[in-house]
Design an enzyme around this catalytic site. Structure first.
Site, mmCIF file in Angstrom:
data_model
loop_
_atom_site.group_PDB
_atom_site.id
_atom_site.type_symbol
_atom_site.label_atom_id
_atom_site.label_comp_id
_atom_site.label_asym_id
_atom_site.label_seq_id
_atom_site.Cartn_x
_atom_site.Cartn_y
_atom_site.Cartn_z
ATOM 1 N N GLU A 108 30.708 24.058 -26.230
ATOM 2 C CA GLU A 108 31.690 22.984 -26.155
ATOM 3 C C GLU A 108 31.495 22.040 -27.342
ATOM 4 O OE1 GLU A 108 33.310 19.475 -23.251
ATOM 5 O OE2 GLU A 108 31.557 20.618 -22.616
ATOM 6 N N ASP B 175 32.038 23.020 -39.110
ATOM 7 C CA ASP B 175 33.201 22.552 -38.363
ATOM 8 C C ASP B 175 34.188 22.030 -39.391
ATOM 9 O OD1 ASP B 175 34.436 22.239 -35.811
ATOM 10 O OD2 ASP B 175 34.325 20.080 -36.102
ATOM 11 N N TYR C 161 46.442 26.236 -41.245
ATOM 12 C CA TYR C 161 47.398 25.321 -41.868
ATOM 13 C C TYR C 161 47.645 25.628 -43.343
ATOM 14 C CZ TYR C 161 46.575 22.712 -37.569
ATOM 15 O OH TYR C 161 46.490 22.352 -36.249
ATOM 16 N N ARG D 143 35.201 24.389 -47.558
ATOM 17 C CA ARG D 143 34.058 25.137 -47.022
ATOM 18 C C ARG D 143 33.132 25.580 -48.159
ATOM 19 N NH1 ARG D 143 36.280 26.634 -42.837
ATOM 20 N NH2 ARG D 143 37.825 27.805 -43.995
#
Ligand code: IMP
Length: 200
Positions: A43, A72, A157, A184
């Site tokens: 999570e 992330d 996107y 990244r």
């Protein structure tokens, strides 16, 4: 010589190829979650990209005792006060296609002039050592939200993220070109330099 294992906490095959390429000169055996035989849903309940990357890396380090990297990432749109941000994957519903997500963003920015359509892809990467020591790095790529989608490379996107410097969307770039300049890639390069310093 047996190389130390480095687990990259992702199930995404594209990301693992990119990280193996960037990290190839480091003395680590880089493996994905699949390759490490781990199947777990973590999570991501952090408030920032860094927190989410750390949550993922820490969870897998505690499970395996190996050095673990996690990332992330997401899209920040200035006109939408930084949204979708850390909710990029969940924006408009977890199971909604990117065609729908992208059109939703284009609708929210309808009539907004070019100078107010500024946005960036952001990536945080965390490394957690078996000792519990942590490192985080951050990379961005600046762009503007296009008026309409273009290009079929990349994912997410990319078709609506226009990079003025290259006069195309990240979906119109070849994977090699995007991987050389992406958020990244920048965060990975930075963490590679920091990991290098930690090698005795
Ligand atoms: P995650 O870091 O894999 O959780 O990705 C978060 C979400 O951010 C992705 O599902 C995409 O929606 C978006 N995203 C992150 N990086 C990129 C990119 O390079 N291109 C397009 N979308 C991206």
């Amino acid at each position: 010589m047996k190389m130390e294992k480095l687990i990259f906490a992702t199930k995404n095959k594209g990301k693992i190829i990119e990280i193996k390429e960037i990290m190839k000169d480091l003395p680590f055996q880089i493996v994905s979650l699949d390759e490490a035989g781990i199947d777990i849903d973590i999570e991501e309940n952090g408030a920032t990209f860094e927190e989410n990357a750390l949550i993922k890396a820490k969870t897998i380090m505690e499970l395996t005792g190996s050095l673990v990297l996690a990332d992330d990432s997401g899209l920040e749109i200035d006109y939408l006060d930084g949204k979708p941000g850390i909710y990029s994957a969940r924006f408009g519903g977890v199971n909604t296609s990117y065609e729908i997500k992208n059109n939703k963003i284009l609708d929210l920015l309808k009539g907004v002039p070019k100078e107010k359509r500024t946005a960036r892809f952001v990536c945080a990467i965390a490394a957690v050592y078996p000792t519990g020591d942590t490192i985080t790095t951050y990379g961005t790529i600046e762009g503007i939200i296009a008026e309409k989608p273009s290009g079929n490379h990349g994912f997410g996107y990319d078709p609506i993220f226009y990079v003025p410097k290259y006069q195309c969307t990240t979906a119109e770039m070849s994977p090699e070109q995007k991987n050389a300049i992406s958020h990244r890639a920048k965060a990975l390069q930075k963490i590679k330099e920091k990991l290098k310093k930690g090698i005795k």
